[in-house]
Design a protein around this motif. Structure first.
Motif, PDB file in Angstrom:
ATOM      1  N   LYS A 116       0.924  -1.211   0.135  1.00 39.62           N
ATOM      2  CA  LYS A 116       0.045   0.081  -0.032  1.00 39.62           C
ATOM      3  C   LYS A 116       0.832   1.276  -0.277  1.00 39.62           C
ATOM      4  CE  LYS A 116      -3.741  -2.157   2.254  1.00 39.62           C
ATOM      5  NZ  LYS A 116      -3.447  -3.470   2.217  1.00 39.62           N
ATOM      6  N   VAL A 117       1.915   1.382   0.713  1.00 41.88           N
ATOM      7  CA  VAL A 117       2.871   2.317   1.003  1.00 41.88           C
ATOM      8  C   VAL A 117       3.561   2.687  -0.448  1.00 41.88           C
ATOM      9  CG1 VAL A 117       4.912   3.348   1.845  1.00 41.88           C
ATOM     10  CG2 VAL A 117       3.365   2.121   3.327  1.00 41.88           C
ATOM     11  N   ALA A 118       3.822   1.548  -1.095  1.00 43.51           N
ATOM     12  CA  ALA A 118       4.401   1.661  -2.602  1.00 43.51           C
ATOM     13  C   ALA A 118       3.634   2.571  -3.550  1.00 43.51           C
ATOM     14  CB  ALA A 118       4.635   0.189  -3.086  1.00 43.51           C
ATOM     15  N   LEU A 119       2.448   2.656  -3.269  1.00 40.32           N
ATOM     16  CA  LEU A 119       1.497   3.407  -4.239  1.00 40.32           C
ATOM     17  C   LEU A 119       1.570   4.987  -4.063  1.00 40.32           C
ATOM     18  CD1 LEU A 119      -1.650   1.458  -3.915  1.00 40.32           C
ATOM     19  CD2 LEU A 119      -0.125   1.290  -5.895  1.00 40.32           C
ATOM     20  N   LEU A 120       2.168   5.173  -3.005  1.00 39.97           N
ATOM     21  CA  LEU A 120       2.251   6.705  -2.683  1.00 39.97           C
ATOM     22  C   LEU A 120       3.678   7.331  -3.065  1.00 39.97           C
ATOM     23  CD1 LEU A 120       1.345   6.347   1.435  1.00 39.97           C
ATOM     24  CD2 LEU A 120      -0.386   6.792  -0.693  1.00 39.97           C
ATOM     25  N   GLU A 121       3.247   8.517  -3.675  1.00 34.07           N
ATOM     26  CA  GLU A 121       4.558   9.313  -4.091  1.00 34.07           C
ATOM     27  C   GLU A 121       5.549   9.807  -3.172  1.00 34.07           C
ATOM     28  OE1 GLU A 121       3.266  12.779  -6.246  1.00 34.07           O
ATOM     29  OE2 GLU A 121       2.053  11.616  -7.744  1.00 34.07           O
ATOM     30  N   GLY A 122       6.674   9.637  -3.332  1.00 30.93           N
ATOM     31  CA  GLY A 122       7.665   9.909  -2.524  1.00 30.93           C
ATOM     32  C   GLY A 122       8.056   8.980  -1.363  1.00 30.93           C
ATOM     33  N   SER A 123       7.674   7.532  -1.653  1.00 34.43           N
ATOM     34  CA  SER A 123       7.678   6.553  -0.543  1.00 34.43           C
ATOM     35  C   SER A 123       8.781   5.704  -0.595  1.00 34.43           C
ATOM     36  CB  SER A 123       6.158   5.550  -0.696  1.00 34.43           C
ATOM     37  OG  SER A 123       6.465   4.877  -1.912  1.00 34.43           O
ATOM     38  N   THR A 124       9.672   5.947  -1.374  1.00 36.54           N
ATOM     39  CA  THR A 124      10.981   5.045  -1.307  1.00 36.54           C
ATOM     40  C   THR A 124      11.667   5.132   0.040  1.00 36.54           C
ATOM     41  OG1 THR A 124      11.142   5.524  -3.717  1.00 36.54           O
ATOM     42  CG2 THR A 124      12.938   4.281  -2.636  1.00 36.54           C
TER      43      THR A 124
END
Length: 357
Positions: free
Chosen positions: A74-82
């Protein structure tokens, strides 16, 4: 003779002297009973403490695995989440290492610890995903994960531990091929494990089939880079029998893994068709990739769409000598990578991809 008034102690003492053995046995029985009850209470308390400790350990282990798997999807879908994903995996790893030090022989804890190392190593240095370019540190995490997977499989050689080992080998092979340039070593590492799957491929779960299918895709990709197109074609055919889009009730994590695997296979097979001179098949596959990934937010699907546009540009240029169409496709491919690079500024892999245009 001096006499005194009678009291209750006199008959009691007289009775005690006459029945000394009976009273002694009774006292001994009472002492044993009290000691037994005390021991039982202490053991019960110890058991309850142990059960509570095991429950806390299992909950902490499961929470850490959820952070690495379900939450990460789910976090991977968010921008700037790397960097957020990397930080989450690091915190999960720290907690798992504490649990591991207390129970170093527990295979479930070892498995969760290996998953955390692999997640961190992938985010640092895996060429197949967004990474921050820290190759030395990332390689060390990947190697630690691989060592744990091998140890688990040696002690409990079941299908689950075998598939985990296969995933670890894929990360090691990626390092050998794409970072160190050792194609033959990467090919051997991936291919040697295939003998263990003879006769059992179709008995595997959908998730396990996807993992094995990726192994065939990676082997075929290496063979293609080595110019062995006939051998690569056989690998892609075997991968096609194993890699399917999720169509059965699976966990959300497994379904997403199957979708990513199918997307990876489709892009690689389109690239193989291009290399093999089958422009019509490559164009059809590339167009399907673009249509299927339209509107999907996950970075991998968008990145695959960019690869499909690059394939279409090559077909336009080599197959039809249409430079204007090739330029249009390349501009679209670059636009997608530019958008991803702005959304995930910490991923140096996207910056490198952008410079290649």
């Amino acid at each position: 003779v001096d006499a005194m008034a009678g009291n209750v102690m006199y008959p009691f003492g007289k009775h005690l002297r006459r029945h000394r053995l009976v009273w002694l046995s009774g006292a001994l029985f009472l002492a044993v009973l009290v000691a037994g009850m005390q021991a039982w209470w202490q053991n019960d308390r110890a058991d309850r403490t142990q059960v509570l400790a095991e429950l806390q350990r299992d909950m902490a282990t499961q929470l850490a695995k959820s952070v690495i798997q379900d939450l990460d999807n789910k976090v991977a879908l968010l921008e700037g989440s790397t960097l957020v994903r990397l930080n989450n995996a690091g915190e999960a790893l720290a907690r798992l290492e504490e649990i591991y030090r207390a129970e170093p022989k527990n295979l479930k804890i070892q498995s969760a610890l290996a998953d955390a190392h692999l997640q961190i190593g992938g985010l640092m240095a895996n060429p197949f995903q967004l990474h921050i370019g820290q190759f030395e540190e990332g390689r060390e995490h990947i190697r630690q994960a691989y060592t744990l997977y091998r140890n688990i499989y040696a002690q409990a050689p079941d299908t689950a531990s075998l598939m985990a080992l296969v995933r670890g080998e894929r990360f090691i092979a990626a390092q050998l091929v794409y970072v160190e340039g050792k194609m033959a070593d990467g090919l051997k590492l991936e291919a040697d494990r295939l003998v263990q799957f003879k006769g059992i491929e179709q008995t595997l779960s959908p998730g396990a089939k996807s993992i094995l299918g990726v192994k065939y895709v990676v082997i075929s990709h290496i063979l293609m880079q080595m110019g062995k197109l006939k051998e690569a074609a056989v690998g892609y055919e075997r991968a096609a029998r194993l890699i399917l889009e999720p169509d059965a009730p699976q966990s959300e994590f497994i379904q997403e893994r199957m979708r990513k695997t199918y997307d990876f296979y489709a892009a690689e097979h389109a690239l193989f068709s291009l290399a093999n001179g089958d422009f019509a098949e490559a164009e059809s596959q590339a167009q399907q990739i673009i249509q299927r990934n339209a509107g999907r937010k996950y970075w991998r699907y968008q990145h695959t769409a960019s690869q499909a546009n690059q394939i279409l540009a090559c077909i336009a240029l080599l197959g039809r000598q249409d430079t204007q169409a090739a330029r249009t496709y390349l501009i679209e491919a670059r636009r997608i990578v530019q958008s991803l690079s702005e959304a995930f500024p910490a991923a140096v892999s996207l910056q490198w991809a952008l410079r290649r245009f």
